[in-house]
Design a protein around this motif. Structure first.
Motif, PDB file in Angstrom:
ATOM      1  N   VAL A   1       2.578  -7.127 -17.722  1.00  0.00           N
ATOM      2  CA  VAL A   1       1.383  -6.396 -17.323  1.00  0.00           C
ATOM      3  C   VAL A   1       1.799  -5.047 -16.767  1.00  0.00           C
ATOM      4  N   ASN A   2       1.114  -3.991 -17.181  1.00  0.00           N
ATOM      5  CA  ASN A   2       1.245  -2.678 -16.558  1.00  0.00           C
ATOM      6  C   ASN A   2       0.022  -2.501 -15.685  1.00  0.00           C
ATOM      7  N   ALA A   3       0.229  -2.141 -14.412  1.00  0.00           N
ATOM      8  CA  ALA A   3      -0.895  -1.993 -13.486  1.00  0.00           C
ATOM      9  C   ALA A   3      -0.724  -0.749 -12.638  1.00  0.00           C
ATOM     10  N   LEU A   4      -1.856  -0.135 -12.290  1.00  0.00           N
ATOM     11  CA  LEU A   4      -1.883   0.997 -11.371  1.00  0.00           C
ATOM     12  C   LEU A   4      -2.643   0.564 -10.130  1.00  0.00           C
ATOM     13  N   GLY A   5      -2.169   0.982  -8.967  1.00  0.00           N
ATOM     14  CA  GLY A   5      -2.853   0.654  -7.724  1.00  0.00           C
ATOM     15  C   GLY A   5      -2.894  -0.844  -7.470  1.00  0.00           C
ATOM     16  N   LEU A   6      -1.793  -1.517  -7.710  1.00  0.00           N
ATOM     17  CA  LEU A   6      -1.719  -2.978  -7.591  1.00  0.00           C
ATOM     18  C   LEU A   6      -1.620  -3.423  -6.131  1.00  0.00           C
ATOM     19  N   GLY A   7      -2.384  -4.440  -5.762  1.00  0.00           N
ATOM     20  CA  GLY A   7      -2.242  -5.074  -4.457  1.00  0.00           C
ATOM     21  C   GLY A   7      -3.189  -4.591  -3.382  1.00  0.00           C
ATOM     22  N   TRP A   8      -4.290  -3.980  -3.733  1.00  0.00           N
ATOM     23  CA  TRP A   8      -5.211  -3.519  -2.691  1.00  0.00           C
ATOM     24  C   TRP A   8      -6.015  -4.671  -2.107  1.00  0.00           C
ATOM     25  N   SER A   9      -6.574  -4.456  -0.912  1.00  0.00           N
ATOM     26  CA  SER A   9      -7.407  -5.478  -0.275  1.00  0.00           C
ATOM     27  C   SER A   9      -8.611  -4.881   0.449  1.00  0.00           C
ATOM     28  N   VAL A  10      -8.802  -3.560   0.302  1.00  0.00           N
ATOM     29  CA  VAL A  10      -9.960  -2.885   0.891  1.00  0.00           C
ATOM     30  C   VAL A  10     -10.517  -1.939  -0.166  1.00  0.00           C
ATOM     31  N   THR A  11     -11.836  -1.927  -0.302  1.00  0.00           N
ATOM     32  CA  THR A  11     -12.478  -1.059  -1.290  1.00  0.00           C
ATOM     33  C   THR A  11     -13.754  -0.479  -0.709  1.00  0.00           C
TER      34      THR A  11
ATOM     35  N   THR B   1     -18.373  -0.129  -5.879  1.00  0.00           N
ATOM     36  CA  THR B   1     -16.948  -0.267  -6.164  1.00  0.00           C
ATOM     37  C   THR B   1     -16.479   0.703  -7.242  1.00  0.00           C
ATOM     38  N   PRO B   2     -15.234   1.166  -7.130  1.00  0.00           N
ATOM     39  CA  PRO B   2     -14.628   1.963  -8.199  1.00  0.00           C
ATOM     40  C   PRO B   2     -14.181   1.014  -9.324  1.00  0.00           C
ATOM     41  N   PRO B   3     -13.674   1.546 -10.434  1.00  0.00           N
ATOM     42  CA  PRO B   3     -13.104   0.658 -11.455  1.00  0.00           C
ATOM     43  C   PRO B   3     -12.008  -0.196 -10.821  1.00  0.00           C
ATOM     44  N   ALA B   4     -11.871  -1.413 -11.286  1.00  0.00           N
ATOM     45  CA  ALA B   4     -10.855  -2.322 -10.735  1.00  0.00           C
ATOM     46  C   ALA B   4     -10.399  -3.275 -11.829  1.00  0.00           C
ATOM     47  N   ALA B   5      -9.314  -3.992 -11.548  1.00  0.00           N
ATOM     48  CA  ALA B   5      -8.791  -4.972 -12.495  1.00  0.00           C
ATOM     49  C   ALA B   5      -8.343  -6.209 -11.739  1.00  0.00           C
ATOM     50  N   LEU B   6      -8.547  -7.348 -12.366  1.00  0.00           N
ATOM     51  CA  LEU B   6      -8.032  -8.623 -11.861  1.00  0.00           C
ATOM     52  C   LEU B   6      -6.838  -8.984 -12.729  1.00  0.00           C
ATOM     53  N   VAL B   7      -5.705  -9.224 -12.095  1.00  0.00           N
ATOM     54  CA  VAL B   7      -4.482  -9.582 -12.814  1.00  0.00           C
ATOM     55  C   VAL B   7      -4.151 -11.021 -12.447  1.00  0.00           C
ATOM     56  N   LEU B   8      -4.251 -11.908 -13.423  1.00  0.00           N
ATOM     57  CA  LEU B   8      -3.983 -13.329 -13.209  1.00  0.00           C
ATOM     58  C   LEU B   8      -2.701 -13.709 -13.935  1.00  0.00           C
ATOM     59  N   MET B   9      -1.736 -14.216 -13.162  1.00  0.00           N
ATOM     60  CA  MET B   9      -0.466 -14.671 -13.728  1.00  0.00           C
ATOM     61  C   MET B   9      -0.386 -16.183 -13.538  1.00  0.00           C
ATOM     62  N   VAL B  10      -0.216 -16.897 -14.642  1.00  0.00           N
ATOM     63  CA  VAL B  10      -0.237 -18.359 -14.617  1.00  0.00           C
ATOM     64  C   VAL B  10       1.078 -18.897 -15.167  1.00  0.00           C
TER      65      VAL B  10
ATOM     66  N   VAL C   1      -7.235 -22.725  -8.665  1.00  0.00           N
ATOM     67  CA  VAL C   1      -5.787 -22.524  -8.720  1.00  0.00           C
ATOM     68  C   VAL C   1      -5.331 -21.267  -7.995  1.00  0.00           C
ATOM     69  N   ALA C   2      -6.259 -20.349  -7.702  1.00  0.00           N
ATOM     70  CA  ALA C   2      -5.882 -19.101  -7.030  1.00  0.00           C
ATOM     71  C   ALA C   2      -7.124 -18.440  -6.454  1.00  0.00           C
ATOM     72  N   SER C   3      -6.892 -17.560  -5.492  1.00  0.00           N
ATOM     73  CA  SER C   3      -7.973 -16.738  -4.944  1.00  0.00           C
ATOM     74  C   SER C   3      -7.359 -15.492  -4.327  1.00  0.00           C
ATOM     75  N   ARG C   4      -8.179 -14.466  -4.163  1.00  0.00           N
ATOM     76  CA  ARG C   4      -7.721 -13.234  -3.526  1.00  0.00           C
ATOM     77  C   ARG C   4      -8.906 -12.643  -2.776  1.00  0.00           C
ATOM     78  N   SER C   5      -8.702 -12.389  -1.492  1.00  0.00           N
ATOM     79  CA  SER C   5      -9.756 -11.845  -0.633  1.00  0.00           C
ATOM     80  C   SER C   5      -9.630 -10.328  -0.524  1.00  0.00           C
ATOM     81  N   PHE C   6     -10.771  -9.676  -0.261  1.00  0.00           N
ATOM     82  CA  PHE C   6     -10.783  -8.250   0.017  1.00  0.00           C
ATOM     83  C   PHE C   6     -11.987  -7.929   0.896  1.00  0.00           C
ATOM     84  N   GLN C   7     -11.951  -6.764   1.500  1.00  0.00           N
ATOM     85  CA  GLN C   7     -13.041  -6.305   2.362  1.00  0.00           C
ATOM     86  C   GLN C   7     -13.616  -5.007   1.830  1.00  0.00           C
ATOM     87  N   VAL C   8     -14.880  -4.770   2.202  1.00  0.00           N
ATOM     88  CA  VAL C   8     -15.557  -3.535   1.823  1.00  0.00           C
ATOM     89  C   VAL C   8     -15.676  -2.664   3.067  1.00  0.00           C
TER      90      VAL C   8
END
Length: 140
Positions: A23-33, A37-46, A131-138
């Motif tokens: 996977v190529n990703a930009l701005g990986l690992g954010w938790s505040v938006t 919302t701006p454009p975003a991506a969900l990256v799921l690795m299984v 199997v997974a979750s990811r939290s973020f705040q606005v």
């Protein structure tokens, strides 16, 4: 029980390469938006167990609020859910029993009207099992 390991990361944008599994990703690992919302991506690795390869698996990603209920994103009560499926094949030459890495990328359009100051979570189910979750705040 599936016994799949999964990691979900948030990014500004991402793309996966089917042949390499990378996977190529930009701005990986954010938790505040912000909101909307701006454009975003969900990256799921299984990591798919060997005995679960060559089988079609159902995957569901859902945006939930801090109470675990489907998140409302507009005045009409709209929610966000992504349904799909994947199948991990066994590459030639791999030692039997080796888990197979599979990546899924979901790019999200901008403009989700989320509540400022609230917390949200993307929840991932594979074949009905979380199997997974990811939290973020606005931001306020």
């Amino acid at each position: 029980m599936l016994d799949m390991e999964a990691t979900l990361l948030l990014a500004n944008s991402a793309e996966s390469h089917a042949q390499s599994g990378m996977v190529n990703a930009l701005g990986l690992g954010w938790s505040v938006t912000g909101t909307p919302t701006p454009p975003a991506a969900l990256v799921l690795m299984v990591k798919v167990p060997w005995d679960q390869t060559n089988i079609r698996h159902k995957v569901e990603l859902e945006l939930v609020d801090q109470d675990g209920h489907p998140a409302t994103i507009n005045d009409q009560g709209g929610t966000v859910r992504v349904d799909g499926s994947f199948e991990a094949g066994r590459p030639a030459g791999i030692i039997p029993g080796t888990p197979i890495d599979t990546t899924l990328v979901i790019n999200l359009s901008p403009g989700m009207a989320l509540t400022a100051g609230a917390a949200y979570q993307w929840r991932v189910e594979i074949d009905g099992e979380v199997v997974a979750s990811r939290s973020f705040q606005v931001r306020r």
